[in-house]
Design a protein around this motif. Sequence first.
Motif, short mmCIF file in Angstrom:
data_model
loop_
_atom_site.label_atom_id
_atom_site.label_comp_id
_atom_site.label_asym_id
_atom_site.label_seq_id
_atom_site.Cartn_x
_atom_site.Cartn_y
_atom_site.Cartn_z
N ALA A 8 -19.35 37.33 35.08
CA ALA A 8 -20.05 36.06 35.01
C ALA A 8 -20.01 35.44 33.62
CB ALA A 8 -21.51 36.24 35.44
N HIS A 54 -25.26 40.70 33.50
CA HIS A 54 -25.42 39.44 32.77
C HIS A 54 -26.01 39.65 31.37
CE1 HIS A 54 -24.79 36.82 36.39
NE2 HIS A 54 -25.09 37.97 36.97
N PRO A 81 -20.42 31.27 41.61
CA PRO A 81 -20.43 32.69 42.01
C PRO A 81 -19.70 32.88 43.33
CG PRO A 81 -22.63 31.94 41.35
CD PRO A 81 -21.77 30.72 41.49
N HIS A 114 -18.63 35.58 38.61
CA HIS A 114 -19.32 36.64 39.36
C HIS A 114 -18.35 37.27 40.37
CE1 HIS A 114 -22.82 38.82 40.84
NE2 HIS A 114 -23.52 38.28 39.86
#
Length: 212
Positions: A9, A48, A149, A176
Motif C-alpha cells: 500500500a 501500513h 485497494p 494493497h
Amino acid sequence: MRITKLGHACVRIEHEGTTVVLDPGGFTDPDAVDGVDAVLVTHEHADHYAAGSLRRAEAPVHTIEGVAAHVREDAPDLVDRLHVVSPGERFEVGAVSVRAVGELHAVIHPELPRIANCGYVLEAGGTSVYHPGDALTGPGQDVDVLLLPVSAPWLRVAEAVDFAREVGARRNLAIHDRIYSDVGLGVVGGHLERFLEPRGQAYTRLADGEDL
C-alpha cells in the motif's frame, strides 16, 4: 507530479522538490522512506505502519491518534516528529497540499471492532491523488488518480469496482496487492478493466518501483 508504486500500500509522490510517502508498512522495503519530506500513515495495521520505517525516514509523520498511540509506545523517540490529524483537516507539505478523509477502517468481520482509518487527498501541480487506506470512503471531491485497494481480507472484487466507479477517477492505480498471488491479481485486474475502461476510467497495476 510523479507517483511511484512501492510495496503493497506504499506510494511515493514527488512534485517540485517535495517528496511524500504514504503507508510504508511491513510489506514495504525500508528504503521507501529515504529522503522524504513527510510520511503519511492511514492506520495502525502492520502492513501500513512500521515503526522502523518511520525512524529511518527522519521526517515529520502525519497520522491519526490511533497510530500516534502506537508510536508513543513502540518508538517514543519519534514523538517529537508526530503530527496528529483529524478528518477534514488540511495541511501543507512543501509543494503538496493534503486533506485528511474518513474515520473508520472497512469492516473485516462484524464481530471485529473497527479501528480508525484516515485517507489522504494530495494535490499538486493541478493533479489530485487519493489514498483511502483500508476503507471504501470516498474523497468528497473529484480526483484525478485513485490509489485503489485490490486485495484484502475486507474486500470483494465487486466492492473494488463499485468504489472506483463511485470515486470516478480517470486513472486507477492498484495498491494493497500483496494479499493475492499474481494469478489472483490478474483475475481482479481483468474485472476492473472490464468494468472501468468502458466508462473512460483507466486501470493500471505497476510493479514495485515503477511510476506514473
